[in-house]
Write a protein that holds these residues in place. Structure first.
Motif, PDB file in Angstrom:
ATOM      1  N   VAL A  48     -53.610 100.889 -49.343  1.00 14.95           N
ATOM      2  CA  VAL A  48     -53.812 102.241 -49.875  1.00 14.95           C
ATOM      3  C   VAL A  48     -52.620 102.616 -50.746  1.00 14.95           C
ATOM      4  N   PRO A  49     -52.800 102.661 -52.076  1.00 17.11           N
ATOM      5  CA  PRO A  49     -51.697 103.041 -52.957  1.00 17.11           C
ATOM      6  C   PRO A  49     -51.640 104.556 -53.142  1.00 17.11           C
ATOM      7  N   ALA A  50     -50.442 105.081 -53.179  1.00 16.76           N
ATOM      8  CA  ALA A  50     -50.257 106.519 -53.392  1.00 16.76           C
ATOM      9  C   ALA A  50     -50.477 106.859 -54.867  1.00 16.76           C
ATOM     10  N   THR A  51     -50.649 108.155 -55.133  1.00 18.41           N
ATOM     11  CA  THR A  51     -50.851 108.602 -56.507  1.00 18.41           C
ATOM     12  C   THR A  51     -49.718 109.546 -56.942  1.00 18.41           C
ATOM     13  N   THR A  52     -49.595 110.685 -56.265  1.00 16.63           N
ATOM     14  CA  THR A  52     -48.535 111.642 -56.613  1.00 16.63           C
ATOM     15  C   THR A  52     -47.525 111.726 -55.473  1.00 16.63           C
ATOM     16  N   HIS A  53     -46.365 112.310 -55.771  1.00 14.61           N
ATOM     17  CA  HIS A  53     -45.356 112.508 -54.731  1.00 14.61           C
ATOM     18  C   HIS A  53     -45.928 113.353 -53.589  1.00 14.61           C
ATOM     19  N   ALA A  54     -46.769 114.339 -53.938  1.00 12.82           N
ATOM     20  CA  ALA A  54     -47.359 115.218 -52.916  1.00 12.82           C
ATOM     21  C   ALA A  54     -48.259 114.439 -51.959  1.00 12.82           C
ATOM     22  N   SER A  55     -48.742 113.283 -52.386  1.00 15.12           N
ATOM     23  CA  SER A  55     -49.675 112.509 -51.539  1.00 15.12           C
ATOM     24  C   SER A  55     -48.943 111.604 -50.538  1.00 15.12           C
TER      25      SER A  55
END
Ligand SMILES: [Zn+2]
Length: 259
Positions: free
Chosen positions: A35-42
């Motif tokens: 599962v790759p992250a997208t934004t810092h908030a995620s």
């Protein structure tokens, strides 16, 4: 053992169905999820979900399409974030030439800095490259990046594929190949060596043929494996075994976890 090497299983759209889906995936032989992250908030939601699901692995990074509002200071936090447990890569990072994306100079800056973090940590990267293969390749070369990784949702030419393979990358093969009209993708996949690719869904995006308009899930992985087997004139068992080996070769931290 099938693995979905690229799914956004952390997205809110799965909040009500995640556990049930996980069980159905295990029944279908899909036993691992990157599962790759997208934004810092995620990052924080992904971090807590990763703890709950033993079969998940994470990558952290700032996705090029979601850089609006992103701060360079967030990259300073990336190194520490990637040293946490069950993190096998930096990603997804790269360049996106879609009209709504932020300007290319900003994207190149964020991408190059994140490559340096990955280089320092000796971690592979998950590359997002939309209409930008040549520029992504140039950034990798300028960074003298040698840790490899995966070119997610690869849909380039065989020549472009070979350049990335030469740098130690594999190609992420997803739902596109389930469409009969995707002749170029079929030709490229048929020409690859068995060491050159892994399977992915990009859930909840990129629905496979017959499921257009629906939320894509990692349950598509067995169907993508079936299409790959037909296109390459191999058995599903061969595709399954090869892509599993390839995944563990490209993401050594995942292999270490399993030993
Ligand atoms: Zn993605």
């Amino acid at each position: 053992m099938l693995i979905d090497s690229h799914c956004h299983f952390d997205f809110d759209v799965f909040d009500g169905s995640r556990d049930a889906l996980m069980w159905r995936c295990l029944e279908q032989g899909v036993v691992g999820f990157l599962v790759p992250a997208t934004t810092h908030a995620s990052w924080s939601k992904l971090e807590s979900l990763i703890e709950s699901y033993p079969s998940w692995r994470a990558a952290y990074g700032l996705h090029p399409y979601f850089l609006e509002g992103a701060l360079l200071s967030q990259i300073d936090l990336l190194g520490a974030q990637c040293e946490k447990s069950k993190v096998v890569a930096v990603g997804e990072i790269g360049l996106d030439c879609w009209p709504n994306a932020v300007d290319m100079r900003t994207q190149v800056d964020f991408f190059s800095r994140q490559l340096q973090v990955a280089k320092l940590l000796k971690l592979p990267v998950i590359l997002h490259a939309r209409k930008s293969y040549d520029l992504v390749f140039k950034c990798l070369r300028d960074a003298e990046f040698k840790e490899g990784g995966v070119v997610h949702a690869f849909n380039g030419s065989l020549e472009q594929a070979k350049r990335f393979l030469g740098l130690g990358f594999v190609l992420g093969i997803g739902g596109t190949i389930t469409y009969p009209r995707a002749k170029k993708a079929h030709r490229v996949l048929a020409s690859l060596d068995s060491r050159d690719f892994i399977l992915e869904t990009d859930s909840p995006d990129m629905p496979i043929q017959g499921f257009q308009g629906q939320t894509n899930t990692p349950l598509s992985i067995p169907l993508i494996a079936q299409s790959a087997a037909i296109i390459r004139d191999e058995s599903v068992e061969q595709i399954t075994a090869q892509t599993y080996d390839n995944l563990l070769r490209v993401f050594p931290k995942w292999r270490e976890d399993l030993l």
